[in-house]
Design an enzyme around this catalytic site. Structure first.
Site, PDB file in Angstrom:
ATOM      1  N   CYS A  82       0.837  -1.308   0.075  1.00  0.00           N
ATOM      2  CA  CYS A  82       0.188   0.019   0.116  1.00  0.00           C
ATOM      3  C   CYS A  82       0.759   1.295   0.067  1.00  0.00           C
ATOM      4  O   CYS A  82       1.739   1.439   0.929  1.00  0.00           O
ATOM      5  CB  CYS A  82      -0.906  -0.049   1.119  1.00  0.00           C
ATOM      6  SG  CYS A  82      -2.045   1.340   1.498  1.00  0.00           S
ATOM      7  N   CYS A 133      -5.149   0.610   6.204  1.00  0.00           N
ATOM      8  CA  CYS A 133      -5.656   2.180   6.343  1.00  0.00           C
ATOM      9  C   CYS A 133      -6.758   2.523   5.629  1.00  0.00           C
ATOM     10  O   CYS A 133      -7.281   3.664   5.620  1.00  0.00           O
ATOM     11  CB  CYS A 133      -4.513   3.008   5.912  1.00  0.00           C
ATOM     12  SG  CYS A 133      -4.170   2.820   3.943  1.00  0.00           S
ATOM     13  N   CYS A 153      -7.986  -5.660 -10.141  1.00  0.00           N
ATOM     14  CA  CYS A 153      -7.777  -4.545 -11.081  1.00  0.00           C
ATOM     15  C   CYS A 153      -7.576  -3.422 -10.070  1.00  0.00           C
ATOM     16  O   CYS A 153      -8.136  -2.523  -9.670  1.00  0.00           O
ATOM     17  CB  CYS A 153      -8.723  -4.224 -12.087  1.00  0.00           C
ATOM     18  SG  CYS A 153      -8.435  -3.141 -13.257  1.00  0.00           S
TER      19      CYS A 153
END
Length: 165
Positions: A82, A133, A153
């Site tokens: 992330c 998060c 995706c």
């Protein structure tokens, strides 16, 4: 007569809908919407830490333009994390070329990706977010390759790549 045929044709076309998201993975998980994530920051804090593109994708659920991600053609071994908090999300060995213009994976790192249902474009889609998060990643579709049949995706701007062996 022409107008009748045209109206019938339009009615048929607008009543058609895709079913790629009409399966078990798209179950309404509205409890995720109100979930408190482990990493909590104000909008101002996120805005100060992220680039404009990262902020709008991760925090405002925007979508980057297709074929613009530097990670799209990345073939190195490693882990996609992330971009907001560094949580590992996808392994490079699960990445494949879907031809869609966004990095695609057939499997997430279990427990690190959360799911919600969104209707933003008029029909049900399964949205993916970072489980730590809450950052918006993209969507998952049930038209991917074996062994899972899934196509995660993902907006490339929502990811950072950590090279590994």
């Amino acid at each position: 007569m022409k107008y009748s045929v045209l109206l019938v044709a339009l009615a048929l076309l607008t009543s058609c809908r895709g079913v790629s998201q009409d399966k078990d993975i798209a179950k309404d998980q509205s409890q995720e919407k109100n979930k408190e994530f482990k990493i909590q920051k104000t909008e101002a804090e996120w805005k100060a830490e992220l680039t404009d593109a990262e902020f709008y994708v991760l925090r405002k659920a925007a979508t980057e333009n297709p074929f613009t991600s530097e990670l799209l053609d990345n073939k190195k071994k490693g882990t996609y994390v992330c971009a907001a908090c560094g949580t590992p999300l996808f392994k490079s060995e699960t990445k494949f070329d879907s031809g869609t213009g966004w990095p695609s994976f057939y499997k997430e790192i279990e427990g690190n990706v959360g799911y919600d249902v969104d209707y933003k474009i008029g029909y049900k889609r399964t949205e993916e977010h970072c489980a730590n998060c809450g950052g918006h990643l993209g969507h998952v579709f049930e038209d991917g390759p074996a062994p899972t049949g899934l196509r995660h995706c993902i907006n490339g701007v929502a990811l950072d790549f950590v090279e590994g062996e």
